[in-house]
Design an enzyme around this catalytic site. Structure first.
Site, short mmCIF file in Angstrom:
data_model
loop_
_atom_site.label_atom_id
_atom_site.label_comp_id
_atom_site.label_asym_id
_atom_site.label_seq_id
_atom_site.Cartn_x
_atom_site.Cartn_y
_atom_site.Cartn_z
CG HIS A 239 -72.13 -8.88 38.76
ND1 HIS A 239 -73.10 -9.82 38.51
CD2 HIS A 239 -72.01 -8.15 37.62
CE1 HIS A 239 -73.54 -9.68 37.26
NE2 HIS A 239 -72.89 -8.67 36.70
CD GLU B 256 -43.00 6.38 50.20
OE1 GLU B 256 -42.23 7.39 50.09
OE2 GLU B 256 -44.09 6.44 50.78
CE LYS C 93 -44.57 12.84 52.14
NZ LYS C 93 -44.15 13.94 51.27
CE LYS D 104 -43.16 19.99 42.20
NZ LYS D 104 -44.50 20.51 42.44
N GLY E 263 -47.74 17.64 41.81
CA GLY E 263 -47.55 16.21 41.56
C GLY E 263 -48.76 15.55 40.90
NE ARG E 264 -53.73 17.48 44.54
CZ ARG E 264 -52.91 18.04 45.41
NH1 ARG E 264 -51.74 17.49 45.67
NH2 ARG E 264 -53.24 19.16 46.03
#
Ligand code: G6Q
Length: 550
Positions: A386, A215, A514, A209, A269-270
């Site tokens: 499990h 990163e 950050k 965005k 963003g999400r």
């Protein structure tokens, strides 16, 4: 928007507190045996999804009080404000309009005096043209070959959504077009993908965005350098496209802005998988499939907007979550998709919920004074059975579970699906009813165990039960059903944020790390600044420096 009084002062909250004194003593087993129509009363259908919420520790009165609380906290007004494009993300002064991304072509959603729907559909059309060229093999790479591999480079909201959806809809995907996702700045991530692809048949989608995320920019630069080892700058346009709101940075990177798919600051963003961030999804399943995905979400939006609170799926899920968080003090919820293709759904929800509602201050910047978002975690069934299900059944903490399943598989293997569904339903039944000491004793006696062994084993084999769950069913895991499912959780998270009086749409909590990383990075590569840190951080930096300079 309303500045809400503290949650604990809300009359409905106080009524719920009194009600909880009784309700916390109820056992789900008794609630079921006393009300044979409990399943009918506490289940509903919307947008192609079926929700059974009858295995929750509540009755009709609980539900009425929870809905009263939703009304007192002005859920309806806030919901309408979100859909209307009001700037409900107050700390960033932004509208929150992921719902506009799935509005039909003729709809009207006004932001800053402008209808944004035509723009949304213009980008969708561009996405449609582009993805069809790639899928049909008409988009050719630098040596005249069609694309075989797509590498999406993005992180957080620019990664989790498209990756989860591509995985979920993999049986709908075009064979021969392989999708890869690189998010981590850890070079192991990119290197592993680059080892599997060829530069002349790979299309990189740089999804960011802001187009400034450390990163993503680092991975994009490394991918570009890898490509240029064998290709020319002039070939870049055929192999790199971007999804961003930052045209200037995209063009500075060397990507042709004709190959840039924009979105807008009113898409968080999400919440962005519905925008051009969904490009890998459209590449995988085609634009028609992507449109079905949007339509599924739109159907859930319509339901959320119009159904009365008592019959409103996201509101019911949200308010039950408040019941467990603020009254039963449940610190976590578990998501159990009984569908291998939904393997990444828990991680996706983790961001959606925890980044949205992991907040400690209200819209007005005051302490919330109540617990907010729970920890969200989980994995696919039956695998979890499990592993960690032991704790769900017999641990000391109550963890509500959401079971999610499709009634029909998208594979043709015989028998598997009945076994899968039997396990899913058995788990919610076991969590709900448990097994008491009398039942265990009888079972062991029937097996012929001597009394001393029975007494030694008895308490280990007791299940307290009374552990709540929801079950969400869809007919099949189609693009539309997945769209509705994601939108259901988006709105659930929204409802809870409103009740807690927090801003679910910012994420200041990710900033500090950050900033500190920006300080540390030059110290690892250059001169240390011990005056900036504590002894632990200085010690760690020194060890990294020593190792990397070896
Ligand atoms: C989500 C967050 C965050 C964001 C990433 C990537 O709501 O804002 O996960 O999506 O930090 O940001 P860019 O898309 O700007 O690279």
């Amino acid at each position: 928007m309303h500045q809400l009084p503290p949650l604990h002062d809300a009359p409905a909250f106080q009524a719920l507190q009194r009600h909880y004194t009784d309700a916390s003593q109820w056992h789900l087993r008794t609630l079921f045996s006393g009300h044979p129509d409990r399943f009918t009363q506490f289940s509903l259908e919307a947008a192609g999804l079926f929700l059974d919420y009858s295995k929750n520790r509540m009755d009709g009165t609980t539900l009425s009080l929870l809905m009263e609380l939703a009304r007192e906290r002005h859920v309806i007004k806030h919901r309408d404000a979100m859909f209307a494009g009001e700037k409900i993300n107050s700390t960033e002064q932004r509208a929150v309009l992921h719902t506009a991304l799935r509005a039909p072509r003729g709809a009207t959603v006004i932001v800053n005096g402008q209808n944004v729907v035509p723009e949304v559909h213009a980008v969708l059309d561009h996405l449609g043209e582009f993805t069809e060229r790639v899928r049909s093999g008409k988009w050719l790479g630098r040596s005249g070959k069609p694309m075989t591999d797509i590498v999406n480079i993005g992180i957080g909201g620019s990664d989790l959504g498209p990756e989860m959806v591509c995985r979920a809809l993999r049986t709908h995907a075009q064979p021969g077009l392989n999708l890869h996702f690189v998010a981590n700045v850890d070079g192991h991530d990119l290197v592993a993908v680059l080892a599997r692809v060829q530069p002349e048949t790979t299309l990189f989608v740089i999804a960011s965005k802001t187009f400034t995320t450390r990163e993503t920019m680092m991975n994009a630069q490394s991918a570009r350098a890898w490509f240029l080892q064998t290709g020319k700058e002039t070939d870049l346009a055929r192999h790199f496209v971007a999804v961003s709101t930052n045209a200037k940075a995209v063009s500075e990177f060397g990507i042709d802005t004709d190959n840039m798919f924009p979105f807008w600051d009113w898409v968080g963003g999400r919440y962005s998988v519905w925008s051009a961030i969904g490009l890998p999804v459209a590449l995988a399943i085609g634009i028609d499939g992507f449109q079905e995905f949007l339509a599924g979400a739109h159907a859930m939006d319509k339901h959320f907007r119009t159904a009365p609170l008592e019959r409103n799926m996201p509101v019911i899920l949200g308010m039950l979550g408040v019941w467990y968080r603020n009254f039963f003090q449940c610190g976590s919820i578990s998501i159990a998709p009984y569908h291998q293709d939904l393997a990444q759904f828990p991680a996706y929800l983790q961001q959606l919920d925890m980044e949205s509602n992991g907040k400690q201050v209200t819209m007005a910047g005051k302490s919330v004074g109540a617990d907010t978002g729970p920890v969200v975690w989980g994995d696919v069934g039956t695998n979890g059975q499990h592993a960690y299900f032991q704790l769900l059944h017999q641990g000391t903490t109550m963890i509500p579970v959401d079971f999610i399943a499709a009634l029909q598989p998208t594979h043709a293997l015989p028998s598997h699906h009945a076994v899968l569904l039997a396990n899913c339903f058995a788990q919610s039944e076991a969590l709900m009813r448990g097994k008491d000491a009398d039942e265990v004793r009888k079972e062991l006696q029937d097996q012929g165990l001597p009394e001393d062994q029975i007494n030694a084993l008895l308490m280990h084999k007791v299940f307290p039960g009374n552990r709540p769950s929801n079950t969400i069913l869809m007919e099949k895991l189609t693009p539309a059903a997945l769209g509705a499912l994601i939108a259901l959780y988006e709105h659930k998270v929204f409802v809870q944020g409103v009740v807690w009086g927090i801003n679910s749409f910012d994420q200041w909590g990710v900033e500090l790390g950050k900033v500190l990383a920006k300080n540390i990075e030059p110290e690892i590569n250059g001169a240390p600044r011990p005056d900036l840190h504590d002894s632990s951080t200085n010690g760690l930096i020194a060890r990294a420096k020593a190792a990397l300079s070896d």
